[in-house]
Scaffold this active site. Sequence first.
Site, PDB file in Angstrom:
ATOM      1  N   LYS A   1      41.535  28.070  71.779  1.00 58.33           N
ATOM      2  CA  LYS A   1      40.914  28.998  71.405  1.00 58.33           C
ATOM      3  C   LYS A   1      41.243  29.873  70.877  1.00 58.33           C
ATOM      4  CE  LYS A   1      36.668  28.977  69.522  1.00 58.33           C
ATOM      5  NZ  LYS A   1      35.611  27.877  68.676  1.00 58.33           N
TER       6      LYS A   1
HETATM    7  P1  NAD Z   1      29.813  34.006  61.362  1.00 55.51           P
HETATM    8  O1  NAD Z   1      30.777  35.405  61.660  1.00 55.51           O
HETATM    9  O2  NAD Z   1      30.499  33.470  60.213  1.00 55.51           O
HETATM   10  O3  NAD Z   1      28.698  33.823  61.559  1.00 55.51           O
HETATM   11  C1  NAD Z   1      27.347  34.785  62.953  1.00 55.51           C
HETATM   12  C2  NAD Z   1      26.136  34.876  62.714  1.00 55.51           C
HETATM   13  O4  NAD Z   1      25.696  36.060  63.476  1.00 55.51           O
HETATM   14  C3  NAD Z   1      26.523  36.140  61.615  1.00 55.51           C
HETATM   15  O5  NAD Z   1      25.848  36.161  60.805  1.00 55.51           O
HETATM   16  C4  NAD Z   1      25.888  37.896  62.067  1.00 55.51           C
HETATM   17  O6  NAD Z   1      25.284  38.663  61.623  1.00 55.51           O
HETATM   18  C5  NAD Z   1      25.273  36.935  63.526  1.00 55.51           C
HETATM   19  N1  NAD Z   1      25.799  38.025  64.530  1.00 55.51           N
HETATM   20  C6  NAD Z   1      25.791  37.664  65.341  1.00 55.51           C
HETATM   21  N2  NAD Z   1      25.629  38.397  66.267  1.00 55.51           N
HETATM   22  C7  NAD Z   1      24.072  38.329  66.655  1.00 55.51           C
HETATM   23  C8  NAD Z   1      23.242  38.948  67.991  1.00 55.51           C
HETATM   24  N3  NAD Z   1      23.394  39.369  68.626  1.00 55.51           N
HETATM   25  N4  NAD Z   1      22.467  38.285  67.132  1.00 55.51           N
HETATM   26  C9  NAD Z   1      21.791  37.969  66.394  1.00 55.51           C
HETATM   27  N5  NAD Z   1      22.697  37.750  65.286  1.00 55.51           N
HETATM   28  C10 NAD Z   1      24.100  37.441  65.610  1.00 55.51           C
HETATM   29  O7  NAD Z   1      29.772  32.924  62.239  1.00 55.51           O
HETATM   30  P2  NAD Z   1      29.946  31.647  62.404  1.00 55.51           P
HETATM   31  O8  NAD Z   1      31.707  30.880  62.081  1.00 55.51           O
HETATM   32  O9  NAD Z   1      28.493  30.860  61.290  1.00 55.51           O
HETATM   33  O10 NAD Z   1      29.946  31.027  64.219  1.00 55.51           O
HETATM   34  C11 NAD Z   1      28.519  31.269  64.432  1.00 55.51           C
HETATM   35  C12 NAD Z   1      28.871  30.392  66.095  1.00 55.51           C
HETATM   36  O11 NAD Z   1      28.961  28.815  65.420  1.00 55.51           O
HETATM   37  C13 NAD Z   1      29.425  30.415  66.946  1.00 55.51           C
HETATM   38  O12 NAD Z   1      29.512  30.207  68.130  1.00 55.51           O
HETATM   39  C14 NAD Z   1      30.696  30.096  66.264  1.00 55.51           C
HETATM   40  O13 NAD Z   1      31.551  29.106  67.396  1.00 55.51           O
HETATM   41  C15 NAD Z   1      30.411  28.286  65.958  1.00 55.51           C
HETATM   42  N6  NAD Z   1      30.880  27.776  65.253  1.00 55.51           N
HETATM   43  C16 NAD Z   1      31.725  27.766  64.229  1.00 55.51           C
HETATM   44  C17 NAD Z   1      32.348  26.619  63.703  1.00 55.51           C
HETATM   45  C18 NAD Z   1      33.151  27.213  62.163  1.00 55.51           C
HETATM   46  O14 NAD Z   1      33.035  26.511  61.461  1.00 55.51           O
HETATM   47  N7  NAD Z   1      32.938  28.944  61.063  1.00 55.51           N
HETATM   48  C19 NAD Z   1      32.081  25.457  63.848  1.00 55.51           C
HETATM   49  C20 NAD Z   1      32.434  25.420  65.072  1.00 55.51           C
HETATM   50  C21 NAD Z   1      30.809  26.155  65.925  1.00 55.51           C
END
Ligand code: NAD
Length: 433
Positions: free
Chosen positions: A116
């Site tokens: 990561k």
């Molecule tokens: P992203 O940045 O696209 O979206 C994050 C979302 O969460 C946004 O809508 C943001 O406004 C919101 N957010 C951030 N802080 C917040 C808070 N304190 N309260 C409420 N909402 C909040 O990120 P993502 O890629 O969607 O990732 C989200 C989660 O999923 C993370 O934990 C990431 O590690 C995990 N994840 C992502 C992927 C991927 O393919 N993108 C894969 C596996 C896991």
Amino acid sequence: MSDSKSLSSHLWDFSDLYRNAVLQLEEAATTMRLDPNIAERLKVPKRALIVSVPIRLDDGTIKVFEGYRVQHNMTLGPGKGGIRFHPEVNLSEVAGLAMLMTFKCSLVGLPLGGAKGGIRVDPSQLSRQEAQALTRRYTSEINMIIGPDKDIPAPDVGTDGQHMAWMMDTFSQEKGFAVPGVVTGKPIEIGGSLGRAESTGRGVVYTIQHAAKHLAAIGKPAVKLDGSTTVSVHGFGKVGAVAALEIYHLGAKVVAVSDVSGGIYNKNGLNIPDVLKHVSRNKVLAGYPEAETISNEDLLALPVDVLIPAAIDGVITEKNVSRVKAKIIAEGANGPITTDALKVLEERGAFIIPDVLCNAGGVIVSYFEWVQGMQNFFWSENEVNAKLAEVMENAFRKVIEIQQSYRCGMKTAALIAGVDRLNRAMLLRGLFP
Ligand code: NAD
């Protein structure tokens, strides 16, 4: 955690996510009677790099950001894991996330290890030019430990396909030829895979469908995923927005979604395609007209059938867990439920779909992207989705079998599934020198 000078104690001190990952590993290790030598090796990352990332801001001043890349375990293959741009990222959090990646890749049967990365920055404060400079300089600073055969980054919170394109270009410039395999989650035009952008959210919904079938099979109250089922989604980003859309298309009623600007709620169900249009115009959910506002805290407490925490880690904790009423909680985000809160939820009979299983769709299709890129032979989106569904179903079944044979929680079962394959591989490879 007695040695105050060790890397593990340093990591232990600085993030709940790392502490929770180690606690969950310990629980799995005890339940499966893991070789203690293997457990000891898995508690710390193989390698952790901290870099300074200086860039010239648009106003002419130079600012230095801190960046990280952590490789937790590479027994099964090259490291794999996203790059996070967030103001609170630190080495310990990145190490915890890298550890989860190791177990996730192993659980779903990929020939990849766990890694990561991240930069401590608020991406909303950067212009496009600043974001590009930051991504390029960071790539250059970590380029000695990444590469298609070493460690392959992907998007995470605060980054997307554009950042991957800049990373790929920077790495390729330094090599002198195009190296698309250095990252996944790339735009299609430069070697990305169809279906990658939707894969994590889509996979989250596949696991919810399997959970609903499983609950019906063991005689629990039905969650039909039709108009009688209510859903709330915390975090409306790359994972949460796609999960909301997919489950909306199945016919379930998505009553609330939220982002950093707060949440929106409509007891009759939100029109998710319309909400998506609002977000693409306004960047945030705030101001969406066809709903009431709701705080992020209150969204987590809604009496829904399915809750999808898909934002950040540590949102359901000892402090607010007593308010959480959902029957199925699908961990779209990594580590959204702390270890203490998890125990409370399991005791009251909530069905938890653990992160390493629930959000594995992203890394599965990242792997497909890497394979397609190496063969220079690209698949249709239907083919990608069908293969994704098959891998997710097998992983879900494996976790249920382990959960039933050890009579443990789903989180522990998922970690056992991941650790078991890794354990066998580590014992076969032995210890160098
Ligand atoms: P992203 O940045 O696209 O979206 C994050 C979302 O969460 C946004 O809508 C943001 O406004 C919101 N957010 C951030 N802080 C917040 C808070 N304190 N309260 C409420 N909402 C909040 O990120 P993502 O890629 O969607 O990732 C989200 C989660 O999923 C993370 O934990 C990431 O590690 C995990 N994840 C992502 C992927 C991927 O393919 N993108 C894969 C596996 C896991």
